[in-house]
Enzyme design. Structure first.
Site, PDB file in Angstrom:
ATOM      1  CG  HIS A  85      -1.910  -1.152   1.195  1.00 46.94           C
ATOM      2  ND1 HIS A  85      -2.624  -1.548   2.314  1.00 46.94           N
ATOM      3  CD2 HIS A  85      -2.297  -1.986   0.194  1.00 46.94           C
ATOM      4  CE1 HIS A  85      -3.393  -2.584   1.995  1.00 46.94           C
ATOM      5  NE2 HIS A  85      -3.214  -2.859   0.712  1.00 46.94           N
ATOM      6  CB  ALA A  86       3.702   2.213  -2.179  1.00 46.70           C
TER       7      ALA A  86
END
Length: 529
Positions: free
Chosen positions: A470-471
């Site tokens: 979930h950058a």
């Protein structure tokens, strides 16, 4: 095209939305540039095919972090989609928006128009909800959102165990409340992945005013003074190409790619850029800072019955049956997303009255993501703290765009993050100790019941935990872009992807990125009308 009204860098989730929405006006010319190929690989479109794409040389950037100080100096994998659809073409398909409070917090930081009530119309506009429309969901949008193709005995037992443990049953994590246990919905339609490329780009591809260029490695954004005027890239033959943007350049290369391209274009910390031999066009030390990601820690259980996907793959006859069933009915294990069942739960140390832990239950097991399945009946339950305090960075390390940037999430570098990951693992054990799931559990395989103290569980998290991919937050609103997503200090340039998030939402990020693309398209059309 060698010129267009809008040039979009990155054919990922937000880029596909923008290309489709902006090209709805036939008088507007749109050029979409993507580094990867078209989404023709068959494993992209089979939901469980994400396991085949986790380390794919051609379709995945296969980024790795720098040695993480809170993870015993390990490098942590950061897979990102390098294909039309971006990470929506290789991800685990879960459709989770986050919590109302996440977006209201964005607004309170001064980002007007980004509260929950502001974003809800875009979530609804994007969504083609299988269950139909209601106050929280849309049914006519291009992004298909579906229930699992069928229930599973183990998932039913896990959900019942969650209720026994004191958590509410919740059949809609994106409805009135996120809290509770239940089945996940995913971006799937009739057993096929519905990526942003499938949902948005495919219906628009025949428009004469839209050109999609693949195999294009962007080197930099072209600037005249402090105005973006175009893009320079290298094509598949190694030839340098340029195109002019008459209205705007829109950067949608993701939370890892976007800050790198900004820095390569001379937008970032001046001292850092000088060290790379890059001329500073606009000094902003916040570019690439504030990076966030979610950490997950996996607990693997051996099952008492041969009803897991491990068992399907251990038997040639069952494997053939899985494939045949999918081919004939689009059902079965090949339609499973990266979270079959799970929940959003409050731990004993929650700071407020909302979930702080996400659990994900899947009916197979591996030692780590991308590895082969275990040679025993096994399943996995993961714990993921939802609102980490840790912040890291993404920075270019070379003026050469083909050199991967330095990525650091700084997992488990605050006392709060350490306490929450342990609390999440204890929630998993609490649920798995209930009578509803007990008949299916032979033993806890890893970390094992002998790992009992907080110190032991934290050590296990440091040794085995990893990104849940979930950058986000590396070109954050209020720091790099304004509330209209314009890059501060530069005209004619916006960023629209997960990098603009001020803080990572409480859950999976793809649904929010799609909504960002929808809202960005409206803002761009309104500003340039």
């Amino acid at each position: 095209m060698t010129e267009a009204d809008y040039i979009i860098i990155g054919g990922g989730s937000a880029g596909c939305v923008l290309a489709a929405r902006l090209s709805e006006d036939p008088s507007i010319r749109v050029l979409l540039i993507e580094a990867g190929p078209r989404d023709t690989n068959p494993w992209i479109h089979v939901p469980l095919g994400y396991g085949k794409l986790f380390n794919h040389e051609r379709l995945n950037w296969r980024f790795q972090s720098e040695p993480e100080p809170g993870m015993n100096g390990r490098r942590v994998n950061q897979p990102r989609g390098r294909v039309l659809g971006g990470s929506s073409s290789i991800n685990g398909l879960l459709y989770v928006r986050g919590q109302r409070e996440d977006f209201d917090a964005w607004s309170r930081l001064g980002n007007r128009g980004w509260g929950y009530e502001d974003l809800l119309p875009y979530f609804r506009r994007a969504e083609g909800q299988q269950r139909g429309a209601d106050p929280w969901h849309g049914a006519d949008g291009p992004l298909a959102v579906s229930d699992p193709s069928e229930p599973h005995t183990l998932c039913d037992a896990f959900i019942e165990a969650g209720v026994e443990a004191g958590y509410a049953r919740n059949d809609d994590f994106n409805g009135e409340t996120q809290e509770g246990v239940g089945y996940y919905q995913s971006t799937m339609k009739r057993g096929r992945r519905c990526s942003a490329a499938v949902a948005y780009l495919k219906p628009a591809r025949n428009r004469r005013n839209l050109q999609v260029t693949t195999g294009a490695m962007v080197r930099r954004i072209l600037l005249e003074g402090k105005r973006a005027t175009g893009v320079e890239w290298t094509d598949e033959s190694g030839t340098s190409q340029r195109a002019t943007a008459w209205r705007e350049v829109i950067l949608s290369a993701g939370a890892i790619g976007s800050p790198q391209i900004l820095e390569l274009s001379g937008i970032g910390d001046g001292e850092r850029l000088r060290g790379l031999g890059i001329e500073t066009i606009h000094h902003n030390p916040e570019v690439g800072e504030n990076f966030q990601d979610h950490l997950q820690v996996r607990t693997v259980y051996k099952a008492t019955r041969p009803i897991t996907f491990n068992d399907d793959m251990l038997s040639p006859f069952r494997t053939m049956g899985v494939g045949l069933r999918y081919a004939l009915s689009r059902k079965g294990p090949l339609t499973v997303s990266a979270g079959y069942a799970g929940g959003f739960l409050r731990s004993d140390i929650a700071r407020d009255e909302r979930p702080d832990i996400q659990c994900l239950f899947i009916t197979f097991s591996t030692t780590k993501m991308g590895d082969k399945l275990h040679a025993f009946s096994g399943f996995t339950v993961s714990a993921c703290p939802l609102r980490p305090e840790s912040r890291g960075h993404v920075h270019a390390v070379s003026p050469d765009a083909t050199v991967s940037p330095a990525i650091l999430a700084n997992f488990l570098t605050t006392e709060r993050d350490e306490a929450e990951v342990v609390a999440g693992m204890r929630i998993v054990r609490k649920i798995m100790a209930q009578s509803a799931i007990a008949p299916f559990v032979k033993e806890e395989h890893i970390p094992g019941s002998d790992m009992a103290s907080d110190e032991q569980l934290l050590a296990y998290a440091r040794e085995t935990g990893g990104s849940i991919y979930h950058a986000s937050c590396s070109a954050a609103m209020g720091k790099v872009v304004d509330a209209s997503l314009r890059v501060m200090g530069i005209e004619g340039l916006r960023v629209a992807d997960a990098s603009i998030m001020p803080a990572v939402p409480s859950g999976n990020t793809n649904a929010a990125v799609i909504a960002i693309g929808e809202k960005a398209a409206d803002m761009i059309r309104e500003d340039n009308r």
